[in-house]
Design an enzyme around this catalytic site. Structure first.
Site, PDB file in Angstrom:
ATOM      1  N   GLY A   5       0.955 -21.137  -2.046  1.00 28.98           N
ATOM      2  CA  GLY A   5       1.585 -21.484  -2.526  1.00 28.98           C
ATOM      3  C   GLY A   5       2.503 -20.514  -2.129  1.00 28.98           C
ATOM      4  O   GLY A   5       4.427 -20.775  -1.888  1.00 28.98           O
ATOM      5  N   GLY A  63       1.839  -9.456  -6.061  1.00 27.76           N
ATOM      6  CA  GLY A  63       0.017  -9.482  -6.389  1.00 27.76           C
ATOM      7  C   GLY A  63       0.128 -11.287  -6.297  1.00 27.76           C
ATOM      8  O   GLY A  63       0.596 -11.785  -6.478  1.00 27.76           O
ATOM      9  N   HIS A  81       1.133  -1.365  -0.136  1.00 27.18           N
ATOM     10  CA  HIS A  81      -0.388   0.066  -0.014  1.00 27.18           C
ATOM     11  C   HIS A  81       0.805   1.390  -0.163  1.00 27.18           C
ATOM     12  O   HIS A  81       1.364   1.432   0.814  1.00 27.18           O
ATOM     13  CB  HIS A  81      -0.903  -0.274   1.208  1.00 27.18           C
ATOM     14  CG  HIS A  81      -1.951  -0.973   1.044  1.00 27.18           C
ATOM     15  ND1 HIS A  81      -2.951  -0.859   0.806  1.00 27.18           N
ATOM     16  CD2 HIS A  81      -1.767  -2.659   1.057  1.00 27.18           C
ATOM     17  CE1 HIS A  81      -4.086  -1.416   1.126  1.00 27.18           C
ATOM     18  NE2 HIS A  81      -3.527  -3.357   1.172  1.00 27.18           N
ATOM     19  N   ASN A  85       0.524 -11.939   6.350  1.00 29.52           N
ATOM     20  CA  ASN A  85       0.840 -11.467   5.319  1.00 29.52           C
ATOM     21  C   ASN A  85       0.747 -10.958   5.245  1.00 29.52           C
ATOM     22  O   ASN A  85      -0.194  -9.673   6.155  1.00 29.52           O
ATOM     23  CB  ASN A  85       0.456 -11.873   3.697  1.00 29.52           C
ATOM     24  CG  ASN A  85       0.391 -13.259   3.462  1.00 29.52           C
ATOM     25  OD1 ASN A  85      -0.159 -14.103   3.185  1.00 29.52           O
ATOM     26  ND2 ASN A  85       2.013 -13.045   2.849  1.00 29.52           N
ATOM     27  N   ASP A  91      -7.163 -13.510  -3.193  1.00 27.54           N
ATOM     28  CA  ASP A  91      -6.065 -11.772  -2.974  1.00 27.54           C
ATOM     29  C   ASP A  91      -5.773 -11.424  -4.568  1.00 27.54           C
ATOM     30  O   ASP A  91      -5.037 -10.593  -4.781  1.00 27.54           O
ATOM     31  CB  ASP A  91      -5.255 -11.459  -1.789  1.00 27.54           C
ATOM     32  CG  ASP A  91      -5.618  -9.755  -2.101  1.00 27.54           C
ATOM     33  OD1 ASP A  91      -5.682  -9.231  -2.041  1.00 27.54           O
ATOM     34  OD2 ASP A  91      -3.972  -9.662  -0.461  1.00 27.54           O
TER      35      ASP A  91
HETATM   36 ZN   LIG Z   1      -3.460  -6.636   1.709  1.00 28.25          ZN
END
Ligand SMILES: [Zn+2]
Length: 398
Positions: free
Chosen positions: A252, A312, A144, A222, A277
């Protein structure tokens, strides 16, 4: 419409009759005229609480420095079709930290698309707002942008919720920030799930957040420091708290198989929600994108070009369910429940997450061999098939 196959909950052959957008009846035994077959599993529609984008389409306009090649509203419909191709019937478009103006514009765009597209309306169970009330600290902040993270701010949340026309159902925030507890109380009073994530909180701040009403841990493991104290740890505290359901990215790459196994043991399957995500580069053919800044690797995971750093997530729930099944103590039915029953419970959706008369007709039909990938046969959203896509022509245009 009728579908037939093996019930994911007990393996018995069933036939599901659908009328309009609801399940009309569930009967024992097969039906040769129905969609499916004796080797096909029938599950409630897979439900992903965190999707940023997929296949070149993005709920966060401009966040990759890329232009999508179609109008957003059309792009969202294509995105929904691509997700359905991986069994995802229901999902929460996720808007991440950006300038307030850009976040509001992204929320307005989603709200408008949902208002005008009935199929999207059937599939979107709420918007997940991930930011801007996140830790500014390197590590917890994740990807972010630092210049746009902000302290918790109830009027600002309300401004974003107004832009979203009330569709925000999850807000991920860092509970150690000043004002966070008041925002959590505000969210809970407004029917929004307060989620803990991108946090550097100590254990007490986690406990205070739970007392204020937080019920979800966003992608636990995470959005963290690379190294954390061995005792006073936001991970232990969230794993130990039975009032928190945790979302997990079991692709993974984001957590190791052993982490997934331990986390599922700690939370128990009924408090694990699998999420993807996924980001807009997910699902695109291998190669470099955004003038070479990002690379989609041959196995599909996405990195900052020339580095091992993830840029990502790319695996969708079909992959994450199979990984969770093979890497943890869960059986297939439990792993599927983490992507169906549990997310419905997180959002308190009474007619979703189960296959029973009167429930919404959101169904995922799939086959799976003991060592093979999941093969999606059909994804039904609000009584209509929603699957089918071809991404092969997109690599040139981004
Ligand atoms: Zn996040």
């Amino acid at each position: 419409m009728k579908v037939t196959g093996k019930s994911i909950t007990n393996g018995a052959t069933i036939t599901v009759a659908i009328e309009g957008s609801r399940i009309a009846a569930v009967t024992d035994g097969g039906d040769t005229d129905a969609l499916g077959g004796p080797d096909v599993w029938i599950a409630p529609g897979f439900h992903d609480l965190q999707v940023n984008g997929y296949g070149g389409h993005d709920f966060n306009a401009g966040s990759w420095g890329l232009d999508t090649r179609v109008e957003p509203a059309e792009g969202f419909a294509l995105l929904q079709r691509d997700l359905a191709g991986h069994g995802i019937a229901l999902f929460c478009p996720t808007v991440i930290t950006d300038s307030v103006e850009q976040m509001a514009a992204n929320l307005r765009r989603i709200a408008k698309a949902v208002a005008t597209d009935a199929q999207l309306r059937s599939g979107v169970t709420g918007i997940h707002l991930e930011g801007p009330f996140l830790s500014p600290v390197e590590g917890p902040r994740g990807a972010h942008p630092l210049e746009h993270v902000r302290g918790p701010d109830i009027p600002l949340f309300q401004r974003l919720q107004d832009a979203a026309e009330g569709l925000i159902r999850i807000c991920t925030l860092a509970p150690e920030l000043p004002g966070a507890l008041a925002l959590i109380e505000h969210l809970v009073a407004a029917g929004v799930v307060a989620a803990i994530g991108h946090t550097g909180a100590n254990a007490k701040a986690i406990r205070d957040a739970v007392s204020a009403g937080a019920t979800l841990s966003t992608h636990i493991g995470n959005g963290c420091h690379a190294a954390i104290p061995r005792h006073d740890s936001y991970i232990w505290e969230q794993l130990a708290c039975d009032r928190l359901t945790a979302t997990l990215i079991v692709d993974g790459h984001h957590i190791e198989p052993a982490e997934a196994r331990v986390m599922v043991r700690a939370k128990r399957p009924e408090r694990i929600a699998l999420i993807s995500d996924a980001v807009m580069l997910a699902g695109l053919p291998p190669g470099r994108y955004a003038r070479g800044r990002f690379e989609v690797m041959p196995d599909g995971h996405i990195v900052l070009t020339g580095t091992p750093y993830l840029a990502g997530a790319s695996a969708l729930l079909d992959t994450c369910i199979v990984n969770a099944w093979r890497w943890t103590d869960m059986d297939l039915a439990q792993a599927v429940a983490c992507a169906t029953e549990v997310p419905a419970r997180v959002l308190d959706l009474e007619r979703k997450g189960r296959i029973a008369a009167g429930f919404d007709a959101d169904l995922t039909l799939f086959r799976i061999a003991p060592d093979g990938p999941m093969e999606i046969i059909a994804t039904i959203v609000g009584g209509r098939r929603s699957d089918g896509s071809d991404l092969s022509d997109l690599s040139e245009s981004l």
